[in-house]
Design a protein around this motif. Structure first.
Motif, PDB file in Angstrom:
ATOM      1  N   MET A 671       0.961  -1.359   0.229  1.00 22.18           N
ATOM      2  CA  MET A 671       0.098  -0.065   0.036  1.00 22.18           C
ATOM      3  C   MET A 671       0.985   0.818   0.142  1.00 22.18           C
ATOM      4  SD  MET A 671      -3.463  -1.008  -0.241  1.00 22.18           S
ATOM      5  CE  MET A 671      -4.070  -2.215   0.275  1.00 22.18           C
ATOM      6  N   GLY A 672       0.886   2.107  -1.597  1.00 25.54           N
ATOM      7  CA  GLY A 672       1.202   3.239  -1.170  1.00 25.54           C
ATOM      8  C   GLY A 672       0.443   4.670  -1.517  1.00 25.54           C
ATOM      9  N   CYS A 676       4.004   9.738  -1.519  1.00 25.15           N
ATOM     10  CA  CYS A 676       4.548   8.876  -0.451  1.00 25.15           C
ATOM     11  C   CYS A 676       6.225   8.710  -0.701  1.00 25.15           C
ATOM     12  CB  CYS A 676       4.348   7.398   0.220  1.00 25.15           C
ATOM     13  SG  CYS A 676       4.444   6.937   0.971  1.00 25.15           S
ATOM     14  N   CYS A 679       7.837   5.639   0.767  1.00 29.17           N
ATOM     15  CA  CYS A 679       7.467   4.147  -0.866  1.00 29.17           C
ATOM     16  C   CYS A 679       7.789   4.216  -1.830  1.00 29.17           C
ATOM     17  CB  CYS A 679       6.023   4.793  -0.956  1.00 29.17           C
ATOM     18  SG  CYS A 679       4.313   5.294   0.458  1.00 29.17           S
ATOM     19  N   TRP A 708      -2.692   4.632  -2.909  1.00 27.05           N
ATOM     20  CA  TRP A 708      -3.974   5.651  -1.961  1.00 27.05           C
ATOM     21  C   TRP A 708      -3.198   7.257  -2.231  1.00 27.05           C
ATOM     22  CZ3 TRP A 708      -3.555   7.746   3.539  1.00 27.05           C
ATOM     23  CH2 TRP A 708      -4.585   7.113   4.295  1.00 27.05           C
ATOM     24  N   LEU A 719      -5.816  -0.456   5.304  1.00 21.24           N
ATOM     25  CA  LEU A 719      -5.100   0.468   6.568  1.00 21.24           C
ATOM     26  C   LEU A 719      -5.377   0.929   8.395  1.00 21.24           C
ATOM     27  CD1 LEU A 719      -4.349   3.502   4.717  1.00 21.24           C
ATOM     28  CD2 LEU A 719      -2.751   1.326   4.445  1.00 21.24           C
ATOM     29  N   VAL A 727       0.596   5.322   4.186  1.00 21.40           N
ATOM     30  CA  VAL A 727       1.150   4.737   4.529  1.00 21.40           C
ATOM     31  C   VAL A 727       3.110   5.094   4.545  1.00 21.40           C
ATOM     32  CG1 VAL A 727      -0.393   4.029   2.109  1.00 21.40           C
ATOM     33  CG2 VAL A 727       0.630   5.853   1.666  1.00 21.40           C
ATOM     34  N   PRO A 728       3.778   4.430   4.102  1.00 22.60           N
ATOM     35  CA  PRO A 728       3.133   2.747   3.570  1.00 22.60           C
ATOM     36  C   PRO A 728       2.976   1.575   4.573  1.00 22.60           C
ATOM     37  CG  PRO A 728       6.111   2.988   3.644  1.00 22.60           C
ATOM     38  CD  PRO A 728       4.914   4.661   3.658  1.00 22.60           C
ATOM     39  N   LEU A 729       2.700   0.429   4.052  1.00 24.79           N
ATOM     40  CA  LEU A 729       2.062  -0.556   4.393  1.00 24.79           C
ATOM     41  C   LEU A 729       2.465  -1.964   3.973  1.00 24.79           C
ATOM     42  CD1 LEU A 729       0.259  -1.524   7.328  1.00 24.79           C
ATOM     43  CD2 LEU A 729      -1.343  -1.698   6.158  1.00 24.79           C
ATOM     44  N   THR A 745       7.748   0.368   8.357  1.00 30.16           N
ATOM     45  CA  THR A 745       7.887   0.645   7.138  1.00 30.16           C
ATOM     46  C   THR A 745       8.728   1.194   5.571  1.00 30.16           C
ATOM     47  OG1 THR A 745       8.043   2.303   8.595  1.00 30.16           O
ATOM     48  CG2 THR A 745       5.740   1.973   7.904  1.00 30.16           C
TER      49      THR A 745
END
Length: 762
Positions: A671-672, A676, A679, A708, A719, A727-729, A745
Motif C-alpha cells: 500500500m503506497g 509517499c 514508499c 492511496w 489500512l 502509507v507505506p503499509l 515501513t
C-alpha cells in the motif's frame, strides 16, 4: 481447533473448490455403502477391512483406530502401501480403492469385548468429499494363552473366528444419513425481492435435513451505479458444532434476511443480485459454494449518509482468515465485519482508552521519537534547508536564537495539532481519510507547488523578500524574522505527511483511536519531536555559539538551497499528474510562469514611483492563481490508466486478495501513494529490483499494489484493519492461511526475502 478438526476442514473444503457443475449429488452413495468397515480377531491382533465402492477412495493418513476393553494393549495400526499421488491440498498422500486390509496388533489380558473407535475419511471421484467418519465396532476376544510371549499374541473366542463384526451406533456428532443427497436447487431454495428503495429481502429455504451456514454467505449488487449493499441483518441462528468449521451459526429452517441498499442517488434502478452461499446435508455431504442470481427492479429511495457507505466498503475489505488452504471467515473477521471501518478497530480503541498499563505513555514517547526521526526523512529535508538559513544567522546572539527556535517550534506544534484535529474530525464524519490526507487533495498539492517554486525564486534572487506580497516569501524563505521561522515550521509539517516512521505510525494509530485530549497530546508531542533539534540549539547557549558566523558565504548557501525547493516542486507536479493527469500539470506550469513573471516585475518596480507598473505586477500575481481555480474542474484519469501495472503486480482489491488466498498463494500487499516519499525510497531500494522479483518467484507469491494517492475508502479500510493511519503499509499473507505479517515501513531486501520465505513455509 484440534488436529482432527483442522484436517477435516481441509478435506471437506477440497470438494468446495470443485465446480458445482461437476457434482451429481443424486448419484452419490450413502457413506455406509461407499465405505463398509468390518473387524475380526486373529492370532496376531484384530484385522480390519474396508470394502470401498467403485469410484470412491479412502485416505491413508485419515485412517486411525483405537481399542478399549478386555485389557487389550494395541500396537500401531499396520496398513499396506497405498496408491501414491500428490494431492493439491494435502501434498504427497496415499489412497486406497476397492478394499483396505489393516491389522491392529495387540494382546488381550482377559476374554471379553474390545471396543474399536474407527475413524476414516474418503471422497468420490465425482468431486465430493464426505465429512470425517467415526464408527464403533465391537470384537469378541479371548485371553492370551499363558505360554504366549509374543507381544502380538492373542487368544480368540470361537465366536470371533467366524468373522462376525458387531456395529455399534455412530460416534456422537459424526453420524451419517442413508438419504441420497438432493440436487443443489432442491436442497437450498433462494428468493429475493426489493421491498422498498432502501432494502432487499432475501429468503433462504433449506430442505428438511439440510442446513445453511450464516458466515459462508457473500452477496453483491451489480448493474446499478451508485447502489451497493450494506450489512445483512441476519436473525438469530442455531449454534452448531461443525466438523468442518468448528462452532458456527447455521439455519435448519427457512430464514428471511433484510439487506440495506446503500445509495448515493435516489432514482429507481435495475440491478442484478448475486448471492453465493454454502450448506450441508445433516450428517452427510457438504455442497460446494452455490451462486444464484436474481434480476431486481429497485424502487426510488433516499440517499445513504456517507458514513454508512464507507462502513460498507470497509466490510468488503475485512480480512478473511484462512484455514488449511481454503478461505474461512474467522470469528474475528466476522465480528469485524459488523463494525464500520471508518472507526478504529475495537481492540485498538480499548487499548487507547485504557488508563493503566502505561499504554498512553508509550504512545506519547513514540510520538516524540517519531517526530524526531522526521528530521532525517527525505520529504522534510528540503524544507529544513530554510531553517538552516535561519540558523546561519546565529551570530545575532543567544536571545535571537532562542526566539527563533521557539517560533519555529510553535509553527510545527500548531500545525500538527490543526492537521491532526482536522483528520480526526473528518474521520468522525465517515470520511475515508488518514494521515497525509492533505496531499490527497489536488488543490493542496498545486498550492504547495506554487509555494515551493516561489521560495526557490526568492532564494535564487529573482525577487527580494520584505516588500508587498513578496513579504509572505520572507517567512517562507526564513531569511529573518520570527514570522519566517513560524511559517517554516508550518510548511515543514504540511510536507511531512508523506513520511511516517515506525514510532510515528504507532503513535498515530493510537491517536486516531484515543479520546480527543489524549489524541491532541500525541500530535503535540510529534511537533515537539520534530522541533527538538532546533529547540536544543536555541535554548542551549553552548550549542548556539558553535554555529558559524554570518558572512558572504551565506549568499552562496542561499542560492544552492534554492535547488532542493525546485526539485520539491517537480515532485509535487508529478503527484498532481498522477491525481489529475497531464492537463493539470500543464495548467500548473502555466501558472508558475505567470507567477515568476509577476514576482520579477514586482521586484523591478519596488524602488520606483510607478503605481501603474506596480498594479500590473500585482495583477500578474493574481492572474497566476487562475489555474488553481480551474484545477478542480479537471476529471481524474481513467481507472485503467492509473491502475494498469507495468511490473507484473496486480491492483489491490479485497475480492482478488481472497481469491488468491483460496488458491494457496503467498500475497505481498504493498500500500503506497505517489506522494509517499518513503514508499518511493523502498521501491527504489528493494521492491523494483530483480532480487525482490526473484524472492516472489521463489515463494510463488503475488504482489498486490494499492494506490492511496487519491481518497480510496477500500484502501483506507485495509489500512485501518492493520492499525495503520498512513502509507507505506506492507503485509505478507502466508500461502497456508492465517493472518498476514506486517513489515516495517522502511524495508531491506533481506527483511522482505525472509518474510516471503516464512509465508511460503507456513
Amino acid at each position: 481447533m484440534s488436529l482432527i478438526a483442522r484436517l477435516a476442514s481441509v478435506l471437506v473444503l477440497l470438494c468446495l473448490a470443485l465446480p458445482a457443475a461437476a457434482v451429481d449429488e443424486s448419484g452419490l452413495l450413502p457413506v455406509d455403502q461407499a465405505f463398509v468397515p468390518t473387524a475380526e480377531a486373529t492370532g496376531q491382533g484384530i484385522a480390519l477391512r474396508w470394502k470401498i465402492a467403485d469410484g470412491y477412495y479412502l485416505y491413508r493418513h485419515r485412517t486411525a483406530v483405537t481399542a478399549e476393553g478386555a485389557g487389550f494393549k494395541a500396537g500401531e495400526l499396520q496398513m499396506p502401501d497405498g496408491e501414491k499421488h500428490t494431492d493439491p491440498y494435502f501434498g504427497p498422500v496415499e489412497t486406497y480403492r476397492g478394499r483396505l486390509d489393516a491389522l491392529l496388533p495387540g494382546t488381550a489380558a482377559a476374554a471379553g469385548q474390545v471396543t474399536l473407535k474407527v475413524r476414516y475419511q474418503g471422497c468420490a471421484d465425482a468431486g465430493v468429499c464426505y465429512p470425517p467418519q467415526s464408527r464403533t465396532l465391537q470384537v469378541a476376544v479371548a485371553a492370551a494363552p499363558a505360554s504366549a510371549t509374543s507381544p502380538g499374541g492373542l487368544g480368540v473366542a470361537p465366536a470371533a473366528r467366524s468373522g462376525l463384526a458387531l456395529f455399534g451406533p455412530p460416534a456422537t456428532g459424526a453420524g451419517t444419513t442413508d438419504a441420497v443427497p438432493l440436487a443443489q436447487e432442491q436442497a437450498f431454495g433462494f428468493e429475493a425481492i426489493a421491498g422498498h428503495g432502501n432494502q432487499l429481502l432475501l429468503r433462504f429455504t433449506p430442505a428438511r435435513g439440510y442446513y445453511l451456514y450464516r458466515d459462508r454467505t457473500h452477496m453483491t449488487l451489480t448493474g446499478a451505479d451508485g447502489l451497493s449493499l450494506g450489512n445483512p441483518q441476519w436473525p438469530p441462528g442455531q449454534s452448531h458444532r461443525d466438523a468442518h468449521f468448528g462452532e458456527v451459526t447455521v439455519y435448519f429452517d427457512q430464514v428471511e434476511v433484510p439487506v440495506p441498499v446503500l445509495r448515493d442517488r435516489p432514482e429507481a434502478a435495475r440491478a442484478t443480485l448475486q448471492v453465493t452461499f454454502q450448506g450441508c446435508q445433516t450428517d452427510g455431504i457438504c455442497y460446494p459454494p452455490m451462486t444464484r442470481e436474481v434480476a431486481l427492479s429497485i424502487p426510488a429511495g433516499t440517499r445513504t449518509p456517507a458514513a454508512e457507505r464507507v462502513a460498507a466498503a470497509a466490510q468488503a475489505a475485512a480480512p478473511i482468515a484462512l484455514e488449511n488452504d481454503r478461505a474461512v471467515p474467522s470469528a474475528a473477521a466476522s465480528a469485524a465485519a459488523q463494525v464500520p471501518r471508518s472507526t478504529p478497530p475495537p481492540e485498538l480503541l480499548a487499548r487507547a482508552q485504557r488508563s493503566g498499563g502505561g499504554t498512553w505513555l508509550l504512545a506519547l514517547l513514540g510520538a516524540l521519537l517519531g517526530g524526531l526521526i522526521l528530521n532525517v526523512m527525505p520529504c522534510v529535508l528540503p524544507v529544513l534547508s530554510l531553517k538552516a538559513l535561519s540558523l546561519a544567522e546565529g551570530g545575532r546572539g543567544s536571545q535571537h536564537a532562542r526566539a527563533s527556535a521557539l517560533s519555529y517550534a510553535a509553527g510545527v506544534m500548531l500545525s500538527f495539532l490543526v492537521v491532526g484535529a482536522v483528520a480526526l474530525g473528518l474521520r468522525a464524519t465517515g470520511q475515508a481519510l488518514g494521515w497525509g490526507f492533505q496531499l490527497q487533495q489536488p488543490l493542496m498539492v498545486a498550492a504547495l507547488v506554487y509555494v515551493m517554486f516561489a521560495v526557490g525564486l526568492s532564494l535564487s534572487g529573482v525577487f527580494a523578500v520584505g516588500y508587498g506580497l513578496a513579504g509572505a516569501g520572507r517567512g517562507l524563505a526564513a531569511r529573518g524574522g520570527l514570522s519566517g521561522d513560524f511559517f517554516t515550521g508550518v510548511l515543514a509539517v504540511v510536507v511531512a505527511a508523506p513520511c511516517t516512521t515506525p514510532f510515528m505510525g504507532t503513535a498515530l494509530a493510537f491517536a486516531f483511536a484515543a479520546p480527543l485530549p489524549l489524541a491532541l497530546a500525541v500530535f503535540a508531542l510529534l511537533g515537539v519531536g520534530m522541533a527538538l533539534p532546533f529547540l536544543l540549539i536555541g535554548l542551549v547557549p553552548g550549542l548556539a555559539r558553535r554555529l558559524p558566523r554570518p558572512g558572504a558565504w551565506m549568499d552562496t548557501l542561499k542560492q544552492v538551497l534554492a535547488f532542493p525547493m525546485y526539485l520539491t516542486a517537480v515532485w509535487l507536479l508529478w503527484v498532481l499528474g498522477k491525481q489529475r493527469g497531464i492537463d493539470a500539470v500543464a495548467l500548473a506550469l502555466a501558472g508558475l510562469v505567470v507567477l515568476a513573471l509577476g514576482l520579477w516585475a514586482l521586484q523591478r518596480v519596488r524602488f520606483q514611483a510607478a503605481p501603474l507598473r506596480r498594479t500590473l505586477a500585482l495583477a500578474l500575481l493574481v492572474l497566476s492563481i487562475v489555474p488553481l481555480v480551474l484545477l478542480p474542474r479537471l476529471p481524474a484519469p481513467s481507472v485503467a490508466a492509473t491502475t494498469a501495472p507495468a511490473d507484473g503486480s496486480e491492483p489491490y482489491s479485497p475480492a482478488r486478495l481472497a481469491q488468491l488466498r483460496k488458491q494457496g498463494r503467498v500475497v505481498f500487499v504493498d500500500m503506497g501513494a505517489a506522494w509517499c516519499v518513503s514508499c518511493k525510497a523502498n521501491e527504489n531500494a528493494v521492491l523494483d529490483r530483480e532480487a525482490f522479483r526473484a524472492a516472489l518467484r521463489s515463494a510463488n507469491a503475488v504482489r498486490m499494489r494499492g494506490d492511496w494517492t487519491n481518497v480510496d475508502p477500500t484502501i483506507t479500510a485495509f489500512l485501518t484493519r492493520y492499525n495503520a493511519v498512513g502509507v507505506p503499509l506492507y503485509v505478507v499473507f502466508p500461502g497456508s492461511g492465517g493472518e498476514g505479517e506486517v513489515l516495517p515501513t522502511i524495508l531491506t531486501q533481506q527483511m522482505v526475502s525472509d518474510a516471503l520465505q516464512r509465508a511460503a513455509r507456513q
